[in-house]
Design a protein around this motif. Structure first.
Motif, short mmCIF file in Angstrom:
data_model
loop_
_atom_site.label_atom_id
_atom_site.label_comp_id
_atom_site.label_asym_id
_atom_site.label_seq_id
_atom_site.Cartn_x
_atom_site.Cartn_y
_atom_site.Cartn_z
N SER A 1 -12.29 20.06 -50.96
CA SER A 1 -12.41 20.40 -49.54
C SER A 1 -13.44 19.51 -48.85
O SER A 1 -13.22 19.04 -47.73
CB SER A 1 -12.81 21.87 -49.41
OG SER A 1 -13.03 22.20 -48.07
N MET A 2 -14.55 19.24 -49.52
CA MET A 2 -15.61 18.42 -48.93
C MET A 2 -15.14 16.98 -48.75
O MET A 2 -15.39 16.36 -47.71
CB MET A 2 -16.85 18.47 -49.83
CG MET A 2 -18.08 17.85 -49.20
SD MET A 2 -19.58 18.25 -50.11
CE MET A 2 -19.23 17.51 -51.71
N ILE A 3 -14.43 16.45 -49.75
CA ILE A 3 -13.98 15.06 -49.68
C ILE A 3 -12.89 14.88 -48.63
O ILE A 3 -12.90 13.94 -47.84
CB ILE A 3 -13.49 14.58 -51.06
CG1 ILE A 3 -14.67 14.53 -52.04
CG2 ILE A 3 -12.83 13.21 -50.97
CD1 ILE A 3 -14.30 14.28 -53.47
N GLY B 1 -12.40 16.77 -46.15
CA GLY B 1 -12.82 17.28 -44.85
C GLY B 1 -13.22 16.20 -43.87
O GLY B 1 -13.29 16.43 -42.66
N ASN B 2 -13.49 15.00 -44.36
CA ASN B 2 -13.85 13.88 -43.48
C ASN B 2 -12.59 13.33 -42.82
O ASN B 2 -11.79 12.65 -43.45
CB ASN B 2 -14.55 12.79 -44.30
CG ASN B 2 -14.89 11.57 -43.46
OD1 ASN B 2 -14.73 11.57 -42.24
ND2 ASN B 2 -15.37 10.52 -44.13
N ARG B 3 -12.39 13.64 -41.55
CA ARG B 3 -11.14 13.28 -40.86
C ARG B 3 -11.18 11.88 -40.22
O ARG B 3 -10.20 11.47 -39.63
CB ARG B 3 -10.82 14.32 -39.77
CG ARG B 3 -10.78 15.75 -40.27
CD ARG B 3 -9.67 15.94 -41.28
NE ARG B 3 -9.69 17.26 -41.88
CZ ARG B 3 -9.05 18.32 -41.40
NH1 ARG B 3 -8.35 18.22 -40.30
NH2 ARG B 3 -9.10 19.48 -42.02
N HIS B 4 -12.32 11.19 -40.28
CA HIS B 4 -12.42 9.91 -39.59
C HIS B 4 -11.89 8.77 -40.45
O HIS B 4 -12.56 7.77 -40.69
CB HIS B 4 -13.88 9.65 -39.18
CG HIS B 4 -14.46 10.71 -38.32
ND1 HIS B 4 -14.03 10.95 -37.03
CD2 HIS B 4 -15.42 11.64 -38.57
CE1 HIS B 4 -14.69 11.96 -36.52
NE2 HIS B 4 -15.54 12.41 -37.44
N ARG B 5 -10.67 8.93 -40.94
CA ARG B 5 -10.05 7.91 -41.78
C ARG B 5 -8.57 7.82 -41.46
O ARG B 5 -7.97 8.74 -40.91
CB ARG B 5 -10.22 8.26 -43.27
CG ARG B 5 -11.63 8.12 -43.77
CD ARG B 5 -11.79 8.80 -45.10
NE ARG B 5 -11.50 10.23 -44.99
CZ ARG B 5 -11.35 11.03 -46.02
NH1 ARG B 5 -11.42 10.56 -47.23
NH2 ARG B 5 -11.12 12.31 -45.85
N GLU C 1 -5.85 5.84 -46.13
CA GLU C 1 -7.16 6.02 -46.76
C GLU C 1 -7.29 7.43 -47.35
O GLU C 1 -7.84 7.61 -48.44
CB GLU C 1 -8.27 5.79 -45.74
CG GLU C 1 -8.49 4.32 -45.40
CD GLU C 1 -9.47 4.12 -44.27
OE1 GLU C 1 -10.10 3.05 -44.22
OE2 GLU C 1 -9.64 5.04 -43.44
N ILE C 2 -6.76 8.42 -46.63
CA ILE C 2 -6.81 9.81 -47.11
C ILE C 2 -5.97 9.95 -48.38
O ILE C 2 -6.37 10.60 -49.35
CB ILE C 2 -6.32 10.78 -46.01
CG1 ILE C 2 -7.28 10.77 -44.83
CG2 ILE C 2 -6.20 12.21 -46.57
CD1 ILE C 2 -6.77 11.52 -43.61
N GLU D 1 -7.74 8.24 -51.28
CA GLU D 1 -8.88 9.04 -51.71
C GLU D 1 -8.42 10.21 -52.58
O GLU D 1 -9.04 10.54 -53.60
CB GLU D 1 -9.62 9.58 -50.47
CG GLU D 1 -10.89 10.31 -50.81
CD GLU D 1 -12.14 9.53 -50.42
OE1 GLU D 1 -13.21 10.10 -50.53
OE2 GLU D 1 -12.03 8.36 -50.02
N TYR E 1 -3.60 16.26 -39.05
CA TYR E 1 -3.84 14.90 -38.55
C TYR E 1 -2.69 14.46 -37.65
O TYR E 1 -2.88 13.93 -36.57
CB TYR E 1 -3.95 13.99 -39.78
CG TYR E 1 -4.25 12.53 -39.55
CD1 TYR E 1 -5.52 12.01 -39.78
CD2 TYR E 1 -3.24 11.65 -39.15
CE1 TYR E 1 -5.78 10.67 -39.61
CE2 TYR E 1 -3.50 10.31 -38.97
CZ TYR E 1 -4.76 9.83 -39.22
OH TYR E 1 -5.02 8.49 -39.04
#
Length: 345
Positions: free
Chosen positions: A92-94, A96-100, A104-105, A108, A339
């Motif tokens: 969830s933490m990894i 959770g960063n939507r600025h990609r 890239e998501i 990851e 997204y």
């Protein structure tokens, strides 16, 4: 129909062999798993399971190992998938960063799954038929180098570097990008090459001196864009599996990784909902009968899909891997659909 005792013995044998890669004997089952049966009874049940195709006897030991059918039965009947809260919080933490960007998501997520399973993962991004060209932007990298960044409406990014010989070349490159942005905006990625040839090339040839070089450079970038949606992580993890000490096996496995066509059977559109477990000869890797592939699809929008898979020996911890593939694919889908919705607003 197997009895409760036979089910328990089979479950213990699969889990012990997964952990140790050593054939399992009756003494191990009695001492380590504290089964409440005599050694003779366990051996009789192991013989029964072997006769019915769930176990195999090796030439080097009196112990047994699971067969493909044994693994299949374990996956379908005996395992109890579960993901602990620590892993859920980590994922969830990894994610959770939507600025990609979308790719890239996906990359990851591929890396997360490889790290958690200690196996190889492969992710297939959405089919290019569902992506449209959004824009091409020129970004200076140095005094003599510029990169052209190509972006789709799904956040997929590709880039191409150009060495700037002089001011005239930079002007030609800028003009070329302006023409493509004007004519190709909104074009499906799998149609861009055709539109480049039909609509863009005649204009470039009339306006730009070095049009052929620039045209071919962008054509190559778009061809790569349309075809290259396969991402790998943790290929080296299989080097540490005892099954692949055999150099010839390892060579065939590496060859399969290098050939993205090997993974076309995992095309996300064809995948069923939920987790698909392909064991041995059912896997997309030809000529290797001791490889398993566990896959799940995820939506990347209203129509498009991707998939994420774990590749490893048939002797893999199915309970943990199936749990992780299912959880990460669902988490990934939640992020990507959200997204996509934001992009449509």
């Amino acid at each position: 129909m197997l009895t409760a005792r036979q089910l328990l013995i089979l479950k213990c044998i699969v889990e012990e062999f997964v952990e140790t890669a050593e054939p399992v004997g009756s003494k191990t089952l009695m001492t380590k798993y504290q089964l409440p049966y005599s050694s003779a009874t366990i051996r009789n049940e192991m013989s029964f399971l072997e006769e019915h195709g769930y176990l195999e006897k090796t030439h080097t030991s009196s112990g047994r190992v699971p067969s493909t059918d044994g693994y299949r039965f374990y996956v379908d009947t005996l395992m109890q998938p579960n993901v602990d809260d620590e892993v859920k919080n980590q994922v969830s933490m990894i994610l959770g960063n939507r600025h990609r960007s979308l790719n890239e998501i996906i990359k990851e997520s591929c890396q997360i799954l490889s790290q958690l399973t200690h196996l190889t993962t492969v992710a297939l991004g959405p089919n290019a038929i569902y992506e449209h060209l959004q824009n091409i932007t020129l970004v200076p990298l140095s005094e003599h180098t510029v990169t052209a960044i190509i972006v789709t409406d799904k956040g997929h990014v590709e880039n191409r570097n150009f060495n700037i010989k002089n001011n005239a070349y930079m002007e030609d490159l800028t003009s070329c990008v302006n023409v493509m942005n004007e004519l190709l905006d909104g074009t499906p990625i799998n149609q861009v090459a055709f539109r480049l040839e039909r609509d863009v090339k005649p204009i470039l040839s009339a306006r730009i001196k070095e049009h052929e070089v620039l045209f071919n450079a962008f054509l190559e970038a778009f061809m790569k864009f349309a075809n290259n949606n396969v991402y790998f992580s943790g290929k080296e993890n299989l080097l540490y599996q005892p099954e692949y000490d055999d150099v010839n096996k390892l060579r065939r496995l590496v060859s399969a990784f290098e050939n993205s066509q090997s993974w076309k059977s995992l095309e996300p559109i064809a995948l069923e909902d939920g987790v698909t477990v392909r064991i041995g000869n059912d896997s997309p890797i030809q000529d290797l009968n001791d490889v398993s592939v566990i896959s799940a699809s995820f939506k990347t929008g209203n129509k498009s899909k991707g998939s994420i898979s774990v590749i490893g020996p048939t002797r893999m911890p199915y309970e943990r891997v199936v749990s992780l593939v299912e959880y990460i694919s669902k988490s990934l889908e939640e992020v990507l659909v959200d997204y996509d919705d934001k992009d449509d607003e």
